[in-house]
Design a protein around this motif. Structure first.
Motif, mmCIF file in Angstrom:
data_model
loop_
_atom_site.group_PDB
_atom_site.id
_atom_site.type_symbol
_atom_site.label_atom_id
_atom_site.label_comp_id
_atom_site.label_asym_id
_atom_site.label_seq_id
_atom_site.Cartn_x
_atom_site.Cartn_y
_atom_site.Cartn_z
ATOM 1 N N ASP A 181 -37.916 8.321 -94.015
ATOM 2 C CA ASP A 181 -38.665 6.794 -93.938
ATOM 3 C C ASP A 181 -37.682 5.775 -93.800
ATOM 4 O O ASP A 181 -36.461 6.151 -94.338
ATOM 5 C CB ASP A 181 -39.666 6.486 -94.868
ATOM 6 C CG ASP A 181 -39.045 6.361 -96.194
ATOM 7 O OD1 ASP A 181 -38.441 5.522 -96.606
ATOM 8 O OD2 ASP A 181 -39.620 7.289 -97.082
ATOM 9 N N ASN B 75 -51.981 -0.377 -88.926
ATOM 10 C CA ASN B 75 -50.529 -0.627 -89.265
ATOM 11 C C ASN B 75 -49.505 -0.420 -88.177
ATOM 12 O O ASN B 75 -49.955 0.074 -87.220
ATOM 13 C CB ASN B 75 -50.400 0.742 -90.379
ATOM 14 C CG ASN B 75 -51.119 0.488 -91.538
ATOM 15 O OD1 ASN B 75 -51.588 -0.392 -91.885
ATOM 16 N ND2 ASN B 75 -51.798 1.968 -92.026
ATOM 17 N N HIS C 254 -46.566 1.442 -86.827
ATOM 18 C CA HIS C 254 -46.076 2.815 -86.952
ATOM 19 C C HIS C 254 -45.022 2.982 -86.012
ATOM 20 O O HIS C 254 -45.353 3.180 -84.751
ATOM 21 C CB HIS C 254 -47.093 3.958 -87.118
ATOM 22 C CG HIS C 254 -46.728 5.415 -87.350
ATOM 23 N ND1 HIS C 254 -47.154 6.608 -87.358
ATOM 24 C CD2 HIS C 254 -45.375 5.568 -87.904
ATOM 25 C CE1 HIS C 254 -46.509 7.628 -87.514
ATOM 26 N NE2 HIS C 254 -45.591 7.057 -87.942
ATOM 27 N N GLU D 69 -41.642 5.788 -85.030
ATOM 28 C CA GLU D 69 -40.962 7.071 -85.283
ATOM 29 C C GLU D 69 -39.740 7.117 -84.563
ATOM 30 O O GLU D 69 -39.599 6.543 -83.471
ATOM 31 C CB GLU D 69 -41.611 8.222 -85.031
ATOM 32 C CG GLU D 69 -43.005 8.473 -86.031
ATOM 33 C CD GLU D 69 -43.867 9.396 -85.547
ATOM 34 O OE1 GLU D 69 -43.274 10.476 -84.938
ATOM 35 O OE2 GLU D 69 -44.839 9.645 -86.112
ATOM 36 N N ASN E 103 -39.817 8.493 -90.130
ATOM 37 C CA ASN E 103 -40.991 7.534 -89.869
ATOM 38 C C ASN E 103 -41.109 6.083 -90.555
ATOM 39 O O ASN E 103 -40.388 6.068 -91.574
ATOM 40 C CB ASN E 103 -42.114 8.517 -90.565
ATOM 41 C CG ASN E 103 -42.351 9.729 -89.844
ATOM 42 O OD1 ASN E 103 -42.206 9.625 -88.777
ATOM 43 N ND2 ASN E 103 -42.647 10.948 -90.457
ATOM 44 N N VAL F 48 -43.471 2.764 -91.420
ATOM 45 C CA VAL F 48 -44.944 2.350 -91.319
ATOM 46 C C VAL F 48 -44.959 1.157 -92.444
ATOM 47 O O VAL F 48 -44.435 0.974 -93.452
ATOM 48 C CB VAL F 48 -45.826 3.323 -91.970
ATOM 49 C CG1 VAL F 48 -47.100 2.553 -92.102
ATOM 50 C CG2 VAL F 48 -45.832 4.640 -91.307
#
Length: 302
Positions: free
Chosen positions: A212, A236, A238, A240, A295, A297
């Motif tokens: 993350d 949210n 998000h 990637e 990732n 978030v």
């Protein structure tokens, strides 16, 4: 001069007698741990009624906050765990009291004759390591104490102990700590506390790399940017990405595989991702680059 020396000796003897009182005998040469912090031999010599003596230690720990007494009480109960598993919680209780007072500024100012103040914290970590399961309530405390113990043993080059505590931190306390995984990768690489294992070292190194992006160089700027540019904060954000890591620890390329709706945020995210520098890839792995998926978030409701 002889008279003064004699008087001083008598006063010292009286003070020693008053200070010790009726209770356990503590031998400063047997103060529980050698330089590697392994138990050398008993630190308490009980005589007569053991219950009376342990009561003295408990009272001194709880009422007078004497760190030595907390440690000795914890050690007393810990030694009985083999025959009575319920003693583990009692040992933890007194180690916990001693460790709590060790970090209290007022008690740190006390000059203790026996240096068992920090041992309470190590004792507490030892109890956590012995427990089969650690409840969710205690996991944050367990993670902190286990890692502190691991760092201590590593600094003393007691690598076997350090390895046990680092593994307990991530396995029993369920803590993800990138730095611990990097240390474990280096220990496997160097054969510290174990046989040299390049495959295991590579596995730990890969776990050290981010899955993350919570620790970007300027995370607060990115959060502020996101909050200011998103009117609808019910969802949210998000993102990637896939990063290519060079052997020297720098980022060669960042590719967004899932973007936000705002191009300015996307570009800032890429910019900060490229600024991150990681520990170099060990040459013994035989690879020049590593591809790492990440990732990211941001939750508006947190």
């Amino acid at each position: 001069m002889k008279q003064i020396t004699c008087i001083f000796f008598v006063i010292s003897f009286v003070l020693l007698f008053i200070g010790c009182g009726k209770g356990p005998t503590i031998d400063p040469e047997q103060i529980a741990y050698n330089t590697s912090m392994r138990i050398k031999k008993t630190s308490i010599e009980f005589s007569g009624d053991d219950d009376t003596h342990i009561n003295v230690l408990e009272q001194k720990c709880k009422e007078l906050h004497e760190l030595d007494a907390c440690y000795m009480a914890g050690l007393y109960y810990e030694k009985q765990v083999k025959t009575n598993s319920a003693m583990l919680d009692k040992a933890f209780y007194y180690y916990n009291l001693g460790c709590f007072h060790f970090y209290d500024g007022g008690f740190l100012k006390k000059k203790l004759e026996y240096k068992t103040d920090g041992y309470c914290c190590l004792g507490q970590a030892r109890i956590f390591k012995k427990k089969e399961n650690i409840s969710t309530f205690y996991q944050p405390l367990a993670a902190m104490q286990l890692k502190r113990a691991a760092d201590y043993y590593y600094s003393q080059e007691d690598f076997e102990q350090a390895l046990e505590y680092y593994l307990a931190t991530i396995q029993k306390a369920k803590l993800y700590d990138a730095n611990i995984y990097y240390i474990l990768s280096q220990m496997a690489l160097k054969g510290e506390g174990q046989e040299v294992d390049y495959k295991l070292s590579k596995e730990y190194y890969y776990k050290y790399l981010p899955k993350d992006a919570l620790k970007l160089p300027n995370m607060e700027l990115l959060k502020t940017l996101i909050f200011s540019r998103f009117e609808n904060q019910s969802d949210n954000v998000h993102i990637e990405e896939r990063i290519t890591l060079n052997e020297n620890g720098t980022i060669e390329e960042v590719i967004l595989t899932k973007q936000s709706e705002d191009e300015i945020i996307n570009q800032e995210f890429i910019k900060q991702s490229k600024e991150k520098i990681y520990h170099p890839i060990p040459s013994v792995y035989g690879i020049k680059t590593m591809i790492v998926p990440v990732n990211f978030v941001i939750k508006f409701n947190e």
